[in-house]
Design an enzyme around this catalytic site. Sequence first.
Site, PDB file in Angstrom:
ATOM      1  CB  SER A 233     -51.117   3.174  -6.593  1.00  0.00           C
ATOM      2  OG  SER A 233     -51.218   4.341  -5.709  1.00  0.00           O
ATOM      3  CD  GLU A 254     -41.215   6.506 -14.302  1.00  0.00           C
ATOM      4  OE1 GLU A 254     -41.903   5.827 -15.057  1.00  0.00           O
ATOM      5  OE2 GLU A 254     -40.573   7.564 -15.163  1.00  0.00           O
ATOM      6  CB  CYS A 288     -45.338  -0.939 -12.528  1.00  0.00           C
ATOM      7  SG  CYS A 288     -43.651  -0.689 -13.115  1.00  0.00           S
TER       8      CYS A 288
END
Length: 486
Positions: A233, A254, A288
């Site tokens: 996150s 990332e 994501c």
Amino acid sequence: MSSYFTDLALQYIDGEWRPGSGSWDIIDFNPYDDEKLASITIATVDEVDQAYRAAARAQKEWAQTNPYARRTVFEKALRLVEEREEEIAEAIVAELGGTRLKAAFELHLAKEFLREAVHLALRPEGRIIPSPVDGKENRVYRVPVGVVGVISPFNFPFLLSLKSVAPALALGNGVVLKPHQNTPIVGGSLVAKIFEDAGLPGGLLNVVITDIAEIGDAFLEHPVPKVISFTGSDSVGRHVATVCASLFKRSILELGGNSALVVLDDADLDYAVDAAVFSRYVHQGQVCMAANRVLVDRSVTDAFTEKFVAKVKSLKAGDPRDPGTVIGPVINSRQADALSGVVEQAVAEGATALVRGNRTNNLVEPSVLTGLPADSALLQEEVFGPVVFLVPFDGEEEAVRIVNDTPYGLSGAVHTGDVERGVNFAKQIDTGMFHVNDGTVHDEPIVPFGGEKHSGSGRLNGDTMLDAFTTTKWISVQHGRSGFPF
């Protein structure tokens, strides 16, 4: 149940499988039926230290090993993944609640990244650079950073652990891996077992299964690792970046996304529907790069919405072990609660639920929402699950503004009958990745992967792995004699 959950419920430190010495256990549950898969005594700060020290010791010799010899480990690891594919798929289904389709998708990519790691071992090259000083030779060497700390997430744990671990090792580094607490086997122990059986020297790869409640920031602050590769996150990523920066460590981040799939007025609507449904609902939307928002030109909104809703209603939700299941459980009850809250908040703000899925424990069925106010905070956020917002727009200029109106910038897609129109649109979007006439969820082993804004910093894959996990060293040689002013 796979034997992995009984055989690998241990720490892997300095080439040994052993229990942690913490005072409590991480309990690994199947998110679909709450079956207890494993109980793992957590690693302590002392064991994190042992893991990093082991990696540092082993790395010295590994860095001197001929890269042609190093790459044989990755060739063997690839063969082992191929041989054990069904067992690994079963573990993914059990520990993540991933569907059979998702397990196959993750394993396909994992094998591709292992193939790339084989070649990556031979990729570092030195340079000789001219000098303005007579008789001087400037050599620039590409060398390993030393030891890399890897923190992997729960959604694609096998792939996203391998994605940093394999390149870091191939380039001559040692690694300590901390998998997510919800996926300690698939994201941690299983990766170590593959490399152990592939002949990786003991100590080079270590896996510590633990929790910040036990170790705090010890994994980040330890003096040995020079690079921390974190996938997760943006809120945690911000903390990782802050700690690393304060200690002059490199961080590869990332992070999350709030991607949009845009349907222009000349798009192939049937194809766009297929792309949008996959982009939002693959692995229950726990990706994501997933399309949180589907933007549709107002001139085709009604036709697109009718087809989109019909396809979403056809998605089978249920037991991920059933090959026909498309929507399995989300990872835990906290995620399920959050998703229920998103739908309730959206409706309270005036949105219409074209599809409002039921929830049974961690199984959250798809929801499709439209009419959310343009200033709703929900349109700014990442929604990590099977909930999508349909947003109409009037013309490309407004579409670009809406897509960019988010703190995130990871992925996205646009659908149009004119490829160059799509490319021009993509150039205006503040993301690290964007796709024309395709879905939003893509990863390839030699294409730079990463985001802008709150979606992270740095890139992975291909040659960018050299930037992530090696450094350069300048060594000059004076073949003549330098002149000094005193």
